[in-house]
Design an enzyme around this catalytic site. Structure first.
Site, PDB file in Angstrom:
ATOM      1  N   SER A   1      -1.358  -3.955 -21.235  1.00 35.30           N
ATOM      2  CA  SER A   1      -0.732  -2.690 -20.839  1.00 35.30           C
ATOM      3  C   SER A   1      -1.781  -1.609 -20.668  1.00 35.30           C
ATOM      4  O   SER A   1      -2.868  -1.686 -21.248  1.00 35.30           O
ATOM      5  CB  SER A   1       0.280  -2.255 -21.912  1.00 35.30           C
TER       6      SER A   1
ATOM      7  N   TYR B   1       2.420  -0.946 -30.866  1.00 38.22           N
ATOM      8  CA  TYR B   1       2.502  -1.640 -29.575  1.00 38.22           C
ATOM      9  C   TYR B   1       1.162  -1.569 -28.849  1.00 38.22           C
ATOM     10  O   TYR B   1       0.664  -2.582 -28.334  1.00 38.22           O
ATOM     11  CB  TYR B   1       3.599  -1.018 -28.732  1.00 38.22           C
TER      12      TYR B   1
END
Length: 299
Positions: free
Chosen positions: A188, A201
């Site tokens: 990401s 995350y």
């Protein structure tokens, strides 16, 4: 480029924030079939770059995983889709993959369990006779405004889902993969930029970058390439499952603004996976592609 399935022209980077109606889902990782508008999962041309190959795609029921499944199917691959419990989305994806002329296998299970990861790989190999491409794509994320709010239970869940399961799948898949094989991990933009509300995350996504680079060195002599894709804000079920309705309304153009002033669609990330899975990327390993709307990140 404008696709007949799109609700707006994807070349128009001035799409207004109101393109996403306020909405929220009280589950992780979210359901695609209840989203409004539905994510755009296919727009790519057909070139048959993956003819006869078999791919296992985790999180393939919806979002980026679904778009990758469609793209791979158009390129001639057999597709196995691992998903958690999103039955309606998974069946819909399976039906479309079959419409595109490809074989499809649905594999339901909790990939935090090493046994489930082994079963997914074993059933894929049993059905299609081998495994050429592994796409690790599933993830969860939980908004927390402070690191003090991250409980041991959440921390364990996020790392087991986003990182440990990648290890389990790779360990199960490698004995079945030969020269020319490809492993593609979804990381990401948060691995590079960070995110103050997604600390755990973001940490897992940084771990996936390190995993990708280290594993690529380990497998180079075996002729197995390992790369990753680091999407920016993409309209997937994980978004309404994570953010408040108001945050969803401005997703990609509000506090998480990107230079193109909009969130991306899954089908805009999928070509990166096709490229990395195909022979077009035969001289690439240990690399990360960045479909992120123009955000400048480190290499």
């Amino acid at each position: 480029m404008e696709c007949k399935k799109c609700t707006y022209n994807m070349t128009d980077f001035k799409t207004p924030p109101s393109c996403f109606p306020p909405q929220h889902q009280n589950r992780q990782p979210g359901l695609e079939y209840v989203m409004e508008p539905r994510p755009v999962s296919e727009c790519a041309p057909v070139c048959r770059k993956l003819e006869g190959r078999t791919a296992l795609i985790t999180g393939g029921d919806s979002g980026i995983g679904r778009a990758v499944a469609y793209a791979f199917a158009k390129e001639g691959a057999n597709v196995a889709i691992a998903y958690y419990d999103e039955e309606t989305d998974a069946v819909e994806t399976e039906a479309r993959v079959r419409e595109l002329g490809a074989q499809c296998l649905l594999l339901r299970g909790d990939l935090k369990d090493p046994g489930a990861a082994k079963r997914c790989v074993a059933q894929t190999v049993q059905r299609f006779g081998g495994l050429d491409i592994l796409v690790n794509n599933h993830a969860v994320q939980y908004i927390k405004r402070s690191i003090l709010d991250i409980t041991p239970g959440q921390l364990s869940c996020v790392f087991q889902t986003n990182v440990f399961s990648y290890f389990y799948l790779i360990q199960a898949a490698l004995p079945h993969m030969g020269r020319g094989g490809s492993i593609i991990n979804t990381t990401s933009v948060t691995a590079y930029e960070g995110n103050k509300d997604l600390i755990d995350y973001s940490a897992t996504k940084g771990a996936i970058v390190a995993l990708t680079r280290s594993l690529s060195l380990s497998l180079a002599e075996q002729g197995i390439r390992v790369n990753a894709v680091a999407p920016g804000p993409i309209w997937t079920p994980l978004i309404p499952a994570s953010y408040s309705a108001e945050e969803v309304r401005t997703f990609g153009s509000g506090t998480s603004k990107v230079p193109m002033l909009r969130a991306g669609q899954p089908c805009e990330a999928a070509p990166c996976y096709v490229f990395l899975a195909s022979d077009d990327a035969s001289y690439m390993t240990g690399q990360v592609l960045h479909p992120n709307g123009g955000t400048i990140v480190g290499s």
